[in-house]
Design an enzyme around this catalytic site. Structure first.
Site, PDB file in Angstrom:
ATOM      1  N   SER A   1      78.933  36.331  23.751  1.00  0.00           N
ATOM      2  CA  SER A   1      78.145  36.292  24.987  1.00  0.00           C
ATOM      3  C   SER A   1      78.340  34.984  25.760  1.00  0.00           C
ATOM      4  O   SER A   1      79.432  34.690  26.205  1.00  0.00           O
ATOM      5  CB  SER A   1      76.676  36.542  24.654  1.00  0.00           C
TER       6      SER A   1
ATOM      7  N   ASP B   1      77.854  35.955  32.604  1.00  0.00           N
ATOM      8  CA  ASP B   1      78.142  35.224  31.373  1.00  0.00           C
ATOM      9  C   ASP B   1      79.418  35.823  30.761  1.00  0.00           C
ATOM     10  O   ASP B   1      80.056  36.678  31.372  1.00  0.00           O
ATOM     11  CB  ASP B   1      76.938  35.279  30.413  1.00  0.00           C
TER      12      ASP B   1
ATOM     13  N   ASP C   1      80.227  37.991  28.477  1.00  0.00           N
ATOM     14  CA  ASP C   1      80.388  39.431  28.241  1.00  0.00           C
ATOM     15  C   ASP C   1      79.714  40.274  29.326  1.00  0.00           C
ATOM     16  O   ASP C   1      79.565  41.491  29.172  1.00  0.00           O
ATOM     17  CB  ASP C   1      79.899  39.829  26.848  1.00  0.00           C
TER      18      ASP C   1
ATOM     19  N   ASP D   1      76.774  40.862  30.532  1.00  0.00           N
ATOM     20  CA  ASP D   1      75.515  41.616  30.506  1.00  0.00           C
ATOM     21  C   ASP D   1      74.454  40.907  31.357  1.00  0.00           C
ATOM     22  O   ASP D   1      73.363  41.434  31.566  1.00  0.00           O
ATOM     23  CB  ASP D   1      75.014  41.892  29.076  1.00  0.00           C
TER      24      ASP D   1
HETATM   25 MG    MG Z   1      75.799  38.102  27.294  1.00  0.00          MG
END
Ligand code: MG
Length: 461
Positions: free
Chosen positions: A100, A243, A245, A247
């Site tokens: 992440s 960020d 990844d 999300d």
């Molecule tokens: Mg993330």
């Protein structure tokens, strides 16, 4: 060690430094344990743009195949795309290789359940039990799983997002936007999505590169200097920062000002409640008072959860709520999928701007202002519960919420949240008030009170 405390999984998957904590041997054995839990199943596998992700993905794939899983490899993809596709293709679960927002030397595994949400703590404990007690079941040569692929997954995911917003109104606004993909997998979706929604799109940090040459993957205001400057200097309407990844999404207004996730969530919630009167808005207890103010003003109901995105997702599912959000830029939109999703958040924000026909800075200016202070305080592990009980006992006649630590409101809506850390012998303290000074004073007052309680309890024990 009790059966209820986790040793590998943190608040969002298993994380660690590559080849230190996260060695090939560990990831292979963990993946065998994950495969053993899911059994003969269809598992999706995706990974982010970190230097170590392809290596770890190969290990995860092999581990699950050896335990009999059919592994559908989606390749580089945002975490929410993997979550969406798991549900949309009726697969049994998924593993996403990502750390992440953590620094480049980290990586991790997020384990996703069949509904697209991170597996619940009970299943994390089961995987740990299989791992530590060496209960992994590896299949014979003629019963191994297969390695398969999933074609056009990212396109399907992007289409699904577009279907959930007013494409026509957004397209007519002809927004100019700058997307900062953090050199991560968000660049595979958000720039294309925005272009299809009629925006003129400029990208920065859009080459996937696990060394993160442009900025670190956490979209904090300190890391978004380039994006803020570029949005302002080219006269863009909006900046979007993901960020690692994708999300999460943090938004920058046309003046080059980055806004923390509470404020963008408030705008999206306001717009949502206008079209969905009386609905519930779900958010962790650490979120700004702003969210409650806006929700109540628009006739909605606010539901507090424990801190951590899986809690928001699970609460939304159990209550049938459609919208959730976090202060860090996580927006959960259940008509799409009730997990945080940076591309979905971007589409919703474009919709807010298009429908209101106002600049983002003007929309933000109308919101109530609050100031936050975050602090911490050491507390011996054995006293953590006792201290919380004492604070609750001393907080008579005021509004209190105890879903995660203790949150205490004052009459002027300023509040303090005291949460014991799950991993360290400390309390995390969050204070919010109408001014920075008041928030500071609130945090100091409770730090003194907690210290006194610890001192008294220490003497007694
Ligand atoms: Mg993330």
């Amino acid at each position: 060690m009790t059966a209820t405390s986790k040793r590998l999984f943190g608040t969002n998957g298993v994380r660690g430094i590559v080849n230190k904590e996260l060695t090939p041997e560990f990831v292979l054995q963990l993946s065998e344990a994950i495969g053993t839990l899911f059994g003969r199943s269809k598992m999706l596998l995706g990974w982010d743009g970190r230097t170590s992700s392809p290596m770890l993905a190969n290990l995860a794939s092999s581990g699950m195949i050896s335990a009999g899983c059919n592994v559908y490899e989606a390749g580089l993809a945002p975490t929410p795309a993997i979550q969406y596709l798991t549900k949309a293709h009726s697969l049994n679960g998924a593993v996403m290789i990502t750390a992440s927002h953590n620094p480049p030397e980290y990586n991790g595994l997020k384990v996703i359940d069949l509904d697209g949400v991170e597996i619940p703590p009970e299943k994390e404990l089961l995987i740990e039990k299989i791992y530590f007690k060496k209960q992994t079941v590896l299949r014979d040569w003629n019963a191994l799983g297969e390695k398969l692929s999933i074609p056009d997954g990212i396109d399907d995911y992007r289409e699904a997002i577009k279907e959930k917003v007013d494409e026509k109104t957004i397209s007519e606004s002809k927004f100019k936007i700058v997307v900062d993909g953090a050199s991560g997998v968000g660049s595979l979706v958000t720039p294309y999505l925005c272009r299809e929604l009629g925006c003129q799109v400029i990208t920065i940090n859009s080459n996937i590169d696990g060394t993160f040459p442009g900025r670190l993957p956490e979209p904090t205001p300190a890391n978004l200097g380039d994006l803020c400057r570029i949005v302002k200097s080219i006269g863009a309407d909006l900046g979007v920062a993901h960020d690692g990844d994708a999300d999460r999404a943090i938004f920058v207004d046309e003046k080059g000002q980055a806004h923390w996730g509470d404020r963008s969530f408030a705008l999206i919630a306001e717009d949502f409640l206008k079209n969905n009167p009386g609905e519930e808005i779900v958010t962790p207890v650490s979120s700004s008072q702003l969210i409650e103010d806006i929700t109540l003003r628009c006739g909605g109901k606010l539901v507090w959860t424990r801190v951590g995105s899986p809690y928001v997702s699970r609460t939304m599912i159990s209550r049938g709520a459609k919208l959730g959000g976090e202060e860090n830029g996580g927006i959960f939109y259940a008509p799409h999928i009730p997990v945080r999703d940076g591309a979905m958040a971007t589409a919703l924000m474009l919709q807010v701007m298009a429908i209101n026909k106002k600049k983002l800075s003007e929309l933000m200016e109308r919101l109530p202002r609050y100031f936050n202070v975050k602090d911490k305080l050491p507390c011996p592990k054995k006293l953590k519960t006792r201290v919380l009980k004492q604070i609750e006992a001393e907080a008579k006649g005021v509004r209190v919420e105890t879903i995660d630590g203790i949150k205490i409101w004052n009459e002027d809506k300023s509040w303090i949240l005291i949460r014991p850390s799950g991993t360290e012998p400390i309390y995390r303290i969050f204070a919010e008030a109408k001014s920075e000074e008041e928030a500071q004073a609130l945090a100091s007052r409770y730090k003194t009170q907690i210290s006194k309680i610890i001192e008294r309890s220490g003497r007694r024990s």
